[in-house]
Scaffold this motif. Structure first.
Motif, PDB file in Angstrom:
ATOM      1  N   ALA A  85      -2.381  10.016  -7.812  1.00 21.49           N
ATOM      2  CA  ALA A  85      -2.118  10.100  -9.251  1.00 21.49           C
ATOM      3  C   ALA A  85      -0.935   9.238  -9.681  1.00 21.49           C
ATOM      4  CB  ALA A  85      -1.877  11.556  -9.655  1.00 21.49           C
ATOM      5  N   MET A  86      -0.222   8.637  -8.734  1.00 22.20           N
ATOM      6  CA  MET A  86       0.893   7.746  -9.053  1.00 22.20           C
ATOM      7  C   MET A  86       0.398   6.309  -9.178  1.00 22.20           C
ATOM      8  SD  MET A  86       3.850   9.134  -6.430  1.00 22.20           S
ATOM      9  CE  MET A  86       4.426  10.834  -6.492  1.00 22.20           C
ATOM     10  N   ASP A  87       1.165   5.484  -9.893  1.00 18.24           N
ATOM     11  CA  ASP A  87       0.777   4.077  -9.930  1.00 18.24           C
ATOM     12  C   ASP A  87       1.053   3.459  -8.561  1.00 18.24           C
ATOM     13  OD1 ASP A  87       3.426   2.738  -9.753  1.00 18.24           O
ATOM     14  OD2 ASP A  87       3.759   3.583 -11.743  1.00 18.24           O
ATOM     15  N   SER A  88       0.463   2.321  -8.296  1.00 15.93           N
ATOM     16  CA  SER A  88       0.460   1.762  -6.948  1.00 15.93           C
ATOM     17  C   SER A  88       1.859   1.505  -6.399  1.00 15.93           C
ATOM     18  CB  SER A  88      -0.364   0.466  -6.915  1.00 15.93           C
ATOM     19  OG  SER A  88       0.157  -0.482  -7.826  1.00 15.93           O
ATOM     20  N   ALA A  89       2.773   1.029  -7.244  1.00 17.10           N
ATOM     21  CA  ALA A  89       4.121   0.725  -6.770  1.00 17.10           C
ATOM     22  C   ALA A  89       4.864   1.988  -6.355  1.00 17.10           C
ATOM     23  CB  ALA A  89       4.899  -0.018  -7.856  1.00 17.10           C
ATOM     24  N   LYS A  90       4.793   3.010  -7.196  1.00 24.06           N
ATOM     25  CA  LYS A  90       5.478   4.269  -6.883  1.00 24.06           C
ATOM     26  C   LYS A  90       4.817   4.965  -5.700  1.00 24.06           C
ATOM     27  CE  LYS A  90       7.116   4.944 -11.611  1.00 24.06           C
ATOM     28  NZ  LYS A  90       7.008   5.741 -12.853  1.00 24.06           N
ATOM     29  N   ARG A  91       3.492   4.862  -5.621  1.00 26.23           N
ATOM     30  CA  ARG A  91       2.782   5.457  -4.487  1.00 26.23           C
ATOM     31  C   ARG A  91       3.224   4.815  -3.182  1.00 26.23           C
ATOM     32  NH1 ARG A  91      -2.287   3.508  -5.109  1.00 26.23           N
ATOM     33  NH2 ARG A  91      -2.570   4.967  -6.846  1.00 26.23           N
ATOM     34  N   SER A  92       3.315   3.496  -3.186  1.00 28.57           N
ATOM     35  CA  SER A  92       3.717   2.782  -1.975  1.00 28.57           C
ATOM     36  C   SER A  92       5.128   3.158  -1.553  1.00 28.57           C
ATOM     37  CB  SER A  92       3.624   1.277  -2.219  1.00 28.57           C
ATOM     38  OG  SER A  92       4.058   0.559  -1.087  1.00 28.57           O
ATOM     39  N   ARG A  93       6.044   3.243  -2.522  1.00 27.05           N
ATOM     40  CA  ARG A  93       7.435   3.582  -2.220  1.00 27.05           C
ATOM     41  C   ARG A  93       7.527   5.009  -1.665  1.00 27.05           C
ATOM     42  NH1 ARG A  93       9.248   1.893  -6.529  1.00 27.05           N
ATOM     43  NH2 ARG A  93       9.375   3.780  -7.786  1.00 27.05           N
ATOM     44  N   MET A  94       6.791   5.943  -2.269  1.00 27.02           N
ATOM     45  CA  MET A  94       6.815   7.330  -1.802  1.00 27.02           C
ATOM     46  C   MET A  94       6.189   7.445  -0.416  1.00 27.02           C
ATOM     47  SD  MET A  94       7.818  10.382  -2.917  1.00 27.02           S
ATOM     48  CE  MET A  94       7.756  10.370  -4.727  1.00 27.02           C
ATOM     49  N   LEU A  95       5.074   6.757  -0.217  1.00 29.13           N
ATOM     50  CA  LEU A  95       4.381   6.817   1.076  1.00 29.13           C
ATOM     51  C   LEU A  95       5.282   6.305   2.199  1.00 29.13           C
ATOM     52  CD1 LEU A  95       1.677   7.456   2.486  1.00 29.13           C
ATOM     53  CD2 LEU A  95       0.993   5.095   2.056  1.00 29.13           C
ATOM     54  N   GLN A  96       6.011   5.237   1.927  1.00 27.49           N
ATOM     55  CA  GLN A  96       6.904   4.668   2.940  1.00 27.49           C
ATOM     56  C   GLN A  96       8.077   5.586   3.249  1.00 27.49           C
ATOM     57  OE1 GLN A  96       6.348   1.898   4.750  1.00 27.49           O
ATOM     58  NE2 GLN A  96       4.369   1.841   3.695  1.00 27.49           N
ATOM     59  N   SER A  97       8.363   6.537   2.360  1.00 25.17           N
ATOM     60  CA  SER A  97       9.502   7.444   2.549  1.00 25.17           C
ATOM     61  C   SER A  97       9.110   8.735   3.263  1.00 25.17           C
ATOM     62  CB  SER A  97      10.124   7.791   1.180  1.00 25.17           C
ATOM     63  OG  SER A  97      10.578   6.630   0.516  1.00 25.17           O
ATOM     64  N   LEU A  98       7.820   8.948   3.468  1.00 26.21           N
ATOM     65  CA  LEU A  98       7.384  10.156   4.165  1.00 26.21           C
ATOM     66  C   LEU A  98       7.775  10.091   5.635  1.00 26.21           C
ATOM     67  CD1 LEU A  98       3.741  10.628   2.768  1.00 26.21           C
ATOM     68  CD2 LEU A  98       5.873  11.606   1.900  1.00 26.21           C
ATOM     69  N   SER A  99       7.750  11.246   6.286  1.00 27.59           N
ATOM     70  CA  SER A  99       7.996  11.254   7.727  1.00 27.59           C
ATOM     71  C   SER A  99       6.903  10.428   8.407  1.00 27.59           C
ATOM     72  CB  SER A  99       7.968  12.692   8.255  1.00 27.59           C
ATOM     73  OG  SER A  99       6.646  13.219   8.188  1.00 27.59           O
ATOM     74  N   PRO A 100       7.176   9.847   9.571  1.00 32.28           N
ATOM     75  CA  PRO A 100       6.166   9.003  10.239  1.00 32.28           C
ATOM     76  C   PRO A 100       4.830   9.713  10.430  1.00 32.28           C
ATOM     77  CG  PRO A 100       8.294   8.724  11.287  1.00 32.28           C
ATOM     78  CD  PRO A 100       8.462   9.839  10.301  1.00 32.28           C
ATOM     79  N   LYS A 101       4.863  10.973  10.825  1.00 30.21           N
ATOM     80  CA  LYS A 101       3.624  11.716  11.038  1.00 30.21           C
ATOM     81  C   LYS A 101       2.858  11.907   9.742  1.00 30.21           C
ATOM     82  CE  LYS A 101       1.853  16.112  12.839  1.00 30.21           C
ATOM     83  NZ  LYS A 101       2.231  17.438  13.428  1.00 30.21           N
TER      84      LYS A 101
END
Length: 282
Positions: A85-101
């Motif tokens: 539900a996020m735009d692509s830029a914010k989604r990418s930034r959030m995804l990269q901040s998740l734990s590796p698993k």
């Protein structure tokens, strides 16, 4: 502020659905302010109750580190739906901040269209090589019990699904027997891009509570549970009902119009089981 934070946490623990409805009727900035006061676990619980667009728009305004920590402990399917539900830029930034698993598991779901078998599956259910012994398989299941099912899925060297063994059969097998000799064939499976309506109507649900999900080349990529489908169906039903009852949501939103203190006073009354004096009354 410590007392207010404790009351808010207690209210979230006791009435997560009610708080979710309140947040959905608020502006994204106001909802984010309230979400920021929750501990990570409480925020993760709340995210599973919010409609994905509401969760996404508010979470984008929460501190990135805290938001990522909460998404990392949120069920993978829920986290993926919110990220969609996020735009692509914010989604990418959030995804990269998740734990590796969490990043790996969530990223696998995001490859598939919303509400397909691939998007609804649990990508962390383990499949075992056909050369693994019964004893080794049982030991690995014990170490990864969170994602264990009633079935053990068996794959070949190319990760193609080649068989299935139920746990009782596995426990009765000789410890040195390899799974390839125990596994039943053929295996009921669903393509990763199967739509949820077709998936829900699959005749195999009469015999199984989970189905393996495969890519077009037969590779095992995860497992979709019948429970996940029922939850999706319920969520869609609730969304329709809420759309027909916008006035109710607006009324709940008026709680926040009184300010955070008023919301916390309401929370205190519910948590403590006592009547809180009205504001301004002596």
């Amino acid at each position: 502020m410590e007392l207010e934070a404790r009351l808010l946490t207690a209210f979230t623990d006791s009435h997560p659905a009610e708080l979710a409805r309140v947040l959905e009727s608020m502006s994204s900035s106001d909802a984010a302010e309230l979400m920021s006061d929750l501990p990570v676990r409480g925020l993760a619980e709340l995210l599973g109750r919010l409609a994905p667009p509401s969760a996404a728009s508010s979470l984008e305004l929460v501190d990135l580190e805290k938001a990522a920590q909460a998404l990392s402990v949120t069920p993978t399917a829920v986290a993926a739906t919110i990220l969609r539900a996020m735009d692509s830029a914010k989604r990418s930034r959030m995804l990269q901040s998740l734990s590796p698993k969490a990043q790996k598991a969530t990223g696998r779901l995001l490859r598939y269209s919303l509400d397909t078998a691939g998007a609804l599956m649990d990508p962390e259910v383990r499949a075992f090589a056909h050369t693994v012994s019964a004893a080794d398989a049982l030991e690995q299941l014990r170490r990864h019990a969170k994602h264990a099912l009633y079935y053990v899925y068996v794959v070949d060297e190319d990760q193609s699904l080649v068989g299935v063994v139920n746990i009782p059969e596995l426990m009765q097998a000789r410890p040195d027997q390899v799974l390839g000799l125990i596994a039943a064939q053929p295996v009921e499976s669903v393509p990763a891009r199967t739509g949820w309506r077709s998936l829900l109507a699959h005749p195999a649900w009469g015999r199984f509570h989970a189905l393996p999900v495969v890519e077009t080349d037969g590779r095992f990529v995860g497992v979709v549970r019948y429970e996940s489908l029922r939850k999706l169906e319920q969520r869609l039903l609730e969304t329709r009902i809420e759309g027909q009852n916008g006035q109710t949501a607006a009324a709940l939103g008026e709680l926040y119009g009184l300010g955070l203190r008023a919301l916390l006073e309401s929370a205190a009354a519910l948590v403590m089981g006592s009547n809180v004096p009205e504001r301004g009354r002596k």
